[in-house]
Each structure stands twice: as C-alpha cells, then as structure tokens.
Design an enzyme around this catalytic site. Structure first.
Site, short mmCIF file in Angstrom:
data_model
loop_
_atom_site.label_atom_id
_atom_site.label_comp_id
_atom_site.label_asym_id
_atom_site.label_seq_id
_atom_site.Cartn_x
_atom_site.Cartn_y
_atom_site.Cartn_z
N ASP A 298 -5.21 5.39 4.45
CA ASP A 298 -4.54 4.86 5.63
C ASP A 298 -5.32 3.63 6.09
O ASP A 298 -6.42 3.36 5.63
CB ASP A 298 -4.40 5.92 6.73
CG ASP A 298 -3.26 5.55 7.70
OD1 ASP A 298 -2.77 4.41 7.63
OD2 ASP A 298 -2.87 6.38 8.53
C1 BGC Z 1 -0.51 4.19 10.02
C2 BGC Z 1 0.24 4.37 8.73
C3 BGC Z 1 0.88 3.06 8.35
C4 BGC Z 1 -0.20 2.02 8.21
C5 BGC Z 1 0.31 0.66 7.76
C6 BGC Z 1 -1.47 3.02 9.97
O1 BGC Z 1 -1.98 2.74 11.22
O2 BGC Z 1 -1.20 5.39 10.32
O3 BGC Z 1 1.20 5.37 8.87
O4 BGC Z 1 1.61 3.20 7.17
O5 BGC Z 1 -0.84 1.86 9.47
O6 BGC Z 1 1.07 0.05 8.71
#
Ligand code: BGC
Length: 762
Positions: A298
């Site tokens: 993530d």
């Molecule tokens: C989120 C993810 C997301 C990623 C990219 C993160 O802050 O937890 O779910 O896909 O950002 O935007």
C-alpha cells in the site's frame, strides 16, 4: 512398479512440504514457482540487470505532465531519468491516452529492454460515469449488476489508458466509524466474497488481454477493516478464528476468481505489519492459496514499518518487506534505494527478486502489453467511451437497486403524482457533488444528477429550501473535511415552506468526502445543524420523507422513532437524482438490503449479526448478562434488512440432507409469496447455525441468497443447495473442517429470519 512410482512422485512433494514448514518457522522466504512463465519472460529475466529487476518492483506516483516538455529539474526530473533507465515498473495516478502513451513511449523506446509500464489507478466505483459507492452497490445483492458496474468502469478506465485498478476492496468491517466502509462490501464474509468475485470478474472480463479489461487488485491483505475504534490506520487485534472465518474468505474468493494482484495493508497483524508479513503473503497467499499474481504494497507501507517499530530504517524495512513477499513498492522509495545493496549482501536472495519480477511481468504479459504496449491508448475509444450514454443506463440500474427502504409505516411512499404540495428541504437535495462519493478520480466535480434535477426530469412540482449548509469549507479528496457549520439563518424559510406543504422530502446526510480514507468519525449523526433542522421542520410538519445520503450507516434512531418514512440512498453516483426520484415516485419498487448493521447508538459498535452467542446471552431478569444498562442489544436495522412497496411471506421450509453428495449436501426449499398489491423483488436469504462445535460458531451465518421477482399474489418455491464446505468452518490452523452435529437453517428477508428447520448431520 506402481508403488515405486508413487514413492518417486511423493518425494519432491514431501521435500517441498518439509522445506515450507522449516522455512516458515525460520521466517525465511519460501518462493513458490510462478506458474507458466512464458519464454519471453524467462528470456527477459536472463537479460535483466539487478537494477532493472528492482525497477520492475518499483511504482511511482504520477510525476510528470507528459503532455508538456520533458522535465529538467526537481522531483519529476529524477523520476523521469529512472523511467528512461528502466528503474520503474508501474506508475499510478497517470491517466488519459496522451499522457499514458507519452510515458509508455519513454519506457518502451528509451529504456534498454523496453519493458512496458503498468498504469494503475483507484478505479473504485465507475470512472467518468460514477456508479454508487461500493457499500451502496453491495446493498443491491445483485451480483450481475455489480459485475456490470465494474465492467463499465473497466471499459471507461481502459479507454483512458489505465490497465490496472486498485479494487475491489474486500475488507470486512463491523465498524461504521471507519470511513472506508464506503469502499467495501459490508460486514459479511459470504456476501463480501460473492461481491469481491463479481467485481474481479467485471474488471478483468473473460480475457485480460482485451483492450477493455483491466487487472484488478484485492485489497488490503489483511485485517485493515478491523482498525480499533474505527480510527483509520489504527492497530488491529483479531483472533485467529475471526481472521480465518471472517477476514480472509473474500480474499480467497478473489484469488480463486483469478485476481491479478493483491495489495497489502497499513496495519499490523499480531504485531507484524502486513507489508512485512511472511505468513499472509508467502505462506497463505502464494502457498496455500496458490496465487499467481503479484503483491503491491500500500502507499508508503514499506516505510511505515519503521513507524510501526518493526524495522529500524528503510534498509531494514526493504529487506523485511521483500522477503515477506511484497513484490512491488508503492511510493516508499525503499526498493529503488536499498534493495540492490540488500541483494549484494545476501540479505535478500536473488530468487526472491526473480519471483517478484516474474509475477509482475506475467501480469504485463497477460494484459497483452508486450504484444502492444499501447493497447490501452486508443484516442478514438477515449473519445467515445467515458461517459457513454449506455453507461448512464448501467449506473442508473444499479443506483436504483442500491437504495434501501428503511421505514414506510403508513405507506407514505410511493408519493402520488397528485400530491398537492411537496416541499424539498436539506442541503443535499441540490448537491451535485456529494452523491459522487469519495474515491472517484476519473470523474468531474458536480456531475451527479441532484435530487432536485431528478424531480424536475419527471415534472414533479415542488418548492425547495436548503435550510442549512452542509460544510463551510471547500472539500476535496485531499483536504481535511471538518464540519463547523452553525449557521441557522436558513431555518425560518425552511420551516415556513414545511408549514405550507402537504409533505416534506428532507435530504440529509454526509458530504461526499466525509467518508473514505482518513475520514473516521466518532459521531454517526447528521453533521452540522442538520438534525436541528430536521427537528425544527418536524415540529411544524411531521409528514416527512427522509432521504439519507451517506457513505456509511448513520445512527438514525431519532428519525426511526419520529418519522413515517426513511429511504437510505447512500451516495449513488452520476444518476443519483433519477434513481431517488424513481423510488420516491414508485417507478421503481425498492429492493435493496443492508450489507451492514445500522446501530441504535455509537456505543453499540462494533455491532454485527454474525456474533458469537457469549456465555451469558440472556435476557434474564438479573443484571449479570451480556447487555447494556442504557441501550438495547438489538440494532436499529439488522443486516440484510430492507422493505419493499409490497410484502413477502415465507412458508413451507424444508431441509434434506444427502450424505454422499458433497455438492448437494443439504437442500433447503421454501415458498415465497408476494402478498401485496404490486410486483416486487425480494432478496431471499439463507442462514445457518452450527449449534455445537469445537470452535464456537456465530448465532447465524449467511450461506446463500436469491433475488426473486414476483408479481402481486405470485408465489414461487425456491431452492438453496449447500455444499458440505458451506457447513464447515476454519479451525485455528486455517484448515476447513466439517463437524457432524445439529444445524439450524433459517430463511427470510433479513438476518432476523425466524422461519427455521433443523437437521442432525452425522
Ligand atoms: C490506499 C489504497 C490506494 C492507494 C493508492 C492508499 O492510501 O490505502 O487503497 O489504492 O492509496 O491510491
């Protein structure tokens, strides 16, 4: 001869098995063989330098306005140089054919090996055409419609250069304070699994290499939805039984459906950050589940292992994440800066790198990017498909199906067209932005049909007063959303209008960015002065139809006690106003059912239907049983609940068991009759209870559901078939086991279903 053959075949299996046990004990990586790497990939792997391999394991956030000149300074400059030297495998948040093509051209034409990039984006609910938020869609229980909505999102996003989405989010959550419940399928592992699978199928289609399908991501592995006290990014502390039986099944369902990637999560599990969690990523995902795709971290989650207190510095975090099976680094700048040294010093083995790269290249191959890196860069498709009028029909269809009728005691709904005077009150009635919800990067602001526009489109005459503002500050995905609205200057006009009107439609709820990532709340009431407005209007005209727009279950206890009709409309996307009007006017008979329990008060949270019975279930007259002294245990609205403009009656429940046939282990039949005056759709739900087990089982577990359309007075016999696995559960080692004994079967229109039969299964 045969014995010899069996022994010969068994030796490598036993050896691998022993190796796995041994390795997982020592927490060193077990690298499973990536299935069927093509020759092209194997050849590439042989040609790649270590830096180039690490490049494939690196993802950067959109860094350069590709339509402008090539950057010559700052952050974009070095990222651009990395792109040219093959040090980037994927980017996120870059979209639009021109941008994508230009960036892809640099990767393909200027880097040594010309490996194409993945272009990832959070395509969460629609793209240019916005579908209802995922939690709302889940309320439809309509897997075909959900699949179709994901299909539409993939068609639009792929036409804008995107080939990879970070969806579906399949985190089960029992806590409406957590803002990200809007992004998921609710509280139930069975429903969540079915929905996760449908969405993967919708995004990826039958052929991932087609130009209108995109790779999907099941996220966030694992436990993120159990953040303590609903506070985003908080600690997670779950027992093994909950992990195996509640949290993991939707991920497994997505893996079985062929999901291309899995995203790990920000939280720890038993003190180990998910990103550095060998058990989750290597033992379970790659091992037991035989996952063929790759794991993306993530955003910044490798770096966060330092804050968690699990890694000393970024170098340490790099080693731990890579070895534990995080194949791609999203925005921690960990792998690009530290992985090479770690490999050279033998702290990360080359086979770990090769495994990660193979997995990533495999997905690129499956997407058809090696055959045509510009497969998703067709300007004609980009012109034609996003916001296509057919997609509006798809979005409208699922928007209507997502609406849940919570109360209609006096049959105030549907409204009659001959209604003399309709007042519409509330800040959300005219709002064209909030219905789009959070996580909608592809869309344009203020493009939802508002409730007022929906009424206008059907020539319904009404008068409107806003009454109050929802938020004072301009809000966007990246701003903090605080509600400090105290201005009541609009109240008088709203009260006057209500007094003069026969019926009042009040549209209240949350701003579109009051739910989503980082949007946890401790109060689940209407933000700002909306509740005061509601009560002030109610004092002069109690004939109120309340429409609730929210990204999560709110506490609607006052409304339930005082108002005749309540419609839960969530955030329904582009077609919001049309869908709401269709339900209010009876052009669509509501059929949605809650995918999450609605609490009576915040203090009941976490509240969910599939709870354990406890040792003191009560109720008894004494004090000492599991209850509150100031609130009932019962939710305001249970999981699975939702009304219709007609009524349904269940009868004649029968259960049979066939020991020899695992697929048809138990059959449950029931008669469902539409006893009302109009056609309607019922979501018939089957729950089971395993009465005595070595590991206590919940009081009810959803195991099947069917969408049944019935004309007035029509009845149908419906049949559910349960596989033996449906009556099994995961033990605390993660093994699916069946234990004979007595099972109860319940069928009905929500999780309070009381029509019941039992079977003793030996
Ligand atoms: C989120 C993810 C997301 C990623 C990219 C993160 O802050 O937890 O779910 O896909 O950002 O935007």
């Amino acid at each position: 001869m045969n014995i010899l053959r069996t022994i010969t075949l068994a030796i490598p299996v036993i050896f691998t098995w022993l190796l796995m046990i041994n390795c997982s004990k020592k927490n060193t990586p077990v690298v499973q063989e990536t299935p069927n790497p093509t020759n092209r990939i194997e050849k590439l792997l042989q040609e790649m330098t270590l830096e180039e391999k690490i490049g494939q394991m690196t993802q950067y956030n959109g860094f350069w306005d590709a339509t402008g000149p090539v950057p010559n300074g700052g952050d974009a400059k070095w990222k651009y140089d990395h792109l040219r030297s093959g040090k980037v495998g994927a980017v996120l948040n870059v979209s639009g054919v021109e941008n994508v093509r230009k960036m892809q051209e640099v990767a393909v034409k200027e880097s040594r090996l010309g490996i194409p990039l993945l272009f990832g984006l959070d395509v969460i609910h629609g793209h240019k055409t916005v579908s209802p938020i995922p939690l709302a869609e889940s309320a439809s229980w309509d897997l075909e419609a959900i699949k179709e909505s994901a299909r539409m999102a993939a068609i639009e996003a792929s036409a804008r250069g995107i080939n990879w989405t970070f969806a579906p989010m399949v985190d089960i959550s029992r806590d409406a304070r957590w803002g990200r419940v809007m992004e998921g399928g609710g509280e139930d592992p069975y429903l969540g699994s079915q929905i996760g699978k449908a969405r993967v199928q919708g995004f990826q289609g039958a052929d991932l290499s087609a130009h209108n399908t995109i790779a999907a991501t099941a996220k966030h592995l694992a436990g993120y939805g159990f953040s303590e006290s609903g506070r985003d990014y908080n600690t997670v502390d779950v027992g093994t039984s909950t992990l195996y039986n509640v949290i993991l099944p939707p991920f497994k369902a997505c893996v079985d459906a062929g999901v291309s990637s899995v995203m790990n999560s920000f939280n720890t599990l038993n003190g180990i950050p998910a990103t550095g969690n060998h058990f989750l990523q290597r033992d379970l995902l790659n091992g037991r589940w035989d996952f063929n795709g790759f794991v993306v971290s993530d955003w910044g989650s490798i770096k966060e292992m330092i804050d968690h207190g699990h890694a000393a510095d970024l170098e340490d975090a790099t080693i731990k994440a890579a070895n534990a099976g995080s194949n791609m680094d999203m925005e921690s700048y960990a792998y690009v800066n530290h992985l090479k040294k770690a490999v050279e010093e033998g702290k990360v083995k080359m086979e770990v790198i090769d495994d990660a790269v193979r997995r990533i290249l495999n997905i690129k191959e499956q997407l058809g990017l090696f055959d045509d890196p510009y497969r998703y860069c067709d300007a004609a498709r980009e012109k034609e498909l996003p916001n296509h009028k057919d997609h509006h029909a798809t979005a409208l269809d699922i928007a209507r199906k997502s609406i849940v009728l919570l109360k209609n005691n006096k049959n105030n709904l549907p409204l009659s067209t001959s209604q003399k005077s309709i007042a519409v009150i509330g800040p959300l009635a005219s709002d064209k932005n909030s219905p789009l919800g959070s996580w909608r990067f592809g869309s344009d602001d203020n493009t939802a049909i508002s409730v007022l526009e929906g009424l206008d489109a059907q020539n319904i005459s009404y008068k409107y007063e806003k009454g109050a503002e929802l938020v004072t500050a301009k809000t966007s995905f990246l701003e903090e959303v605080k509600v400090n609205e105290t201005d009541k200057s609009g109240f008088d006009a709203a009260i006057k209008l209500a007094k003069e009107s026969e019926v009042v439609i009040m549209v209240l709820g949350e701003h579109g960015f009051q739910s989503g990532e980082g949007r946890s709340r401790t109060k689940l009431d209407f933000p700002g002065v909306q509740q005061e407005l509601l009560e002030a209007v109610h004092a002069v005209n109690p004939n109120i139809i309340l429409v609730v727009m929210s990204g999560r279950p709110l506490v609607l206890t006052w409304a339930e006690e005082n108002l005749p009709a309540i419609v839960q409309s969530w955030q329904l996307g582009t077609q919001s106003g049309h869908a709401i009007t269709d339900v209010l006017m009876g052009n669509y008979n509501p059929s949605g059912k809650l995918p999450m329990t609605f609490p009576r008060s915040v203090g009941q949270i976490p509240i969910y239907y599939n709870a354990l019975k406890t040792g003191r279930p009560g109720p008894i007259d004494l004090v000492f049983w599991s209850h509150y002294i100031d609130e009932s245990n019962a939710p305001l609205y249970p999981f699975g609940y939702g009304l219709s403009y007609t009524n349904f009656k269940y009868s004649n429940l029968k259960t049979t068991h066939q020991a020899v046939d695992q697929a048809n282990f138990v059959k449950v039949t029931v008669t469902l009759k539409n006893t009302g005056k109009r056609a309607g759709r019922e979501v018939a739900q089957l729950y089971i209870r395993d009465l005595v087990a070595s590991i206590a089982r919940p009081v009810k577990e959803l195991k099947g559901f069917q969408l049944v359309d019935l004309d007035a007075n029509e009845s149908k016999t419906i049949e559910f078939t349960l596989h033996k696995d449906d009556l099994s559960f995961y033990d605390n080692e993660g093994k699916l086991i069946f234990e004979p004994g007595k099972f109860e079967f319940f069928v009905g229109g929500d999780s309070n279903a009381s029509l019941q039969e039992s079977l003793v299964i030996e």
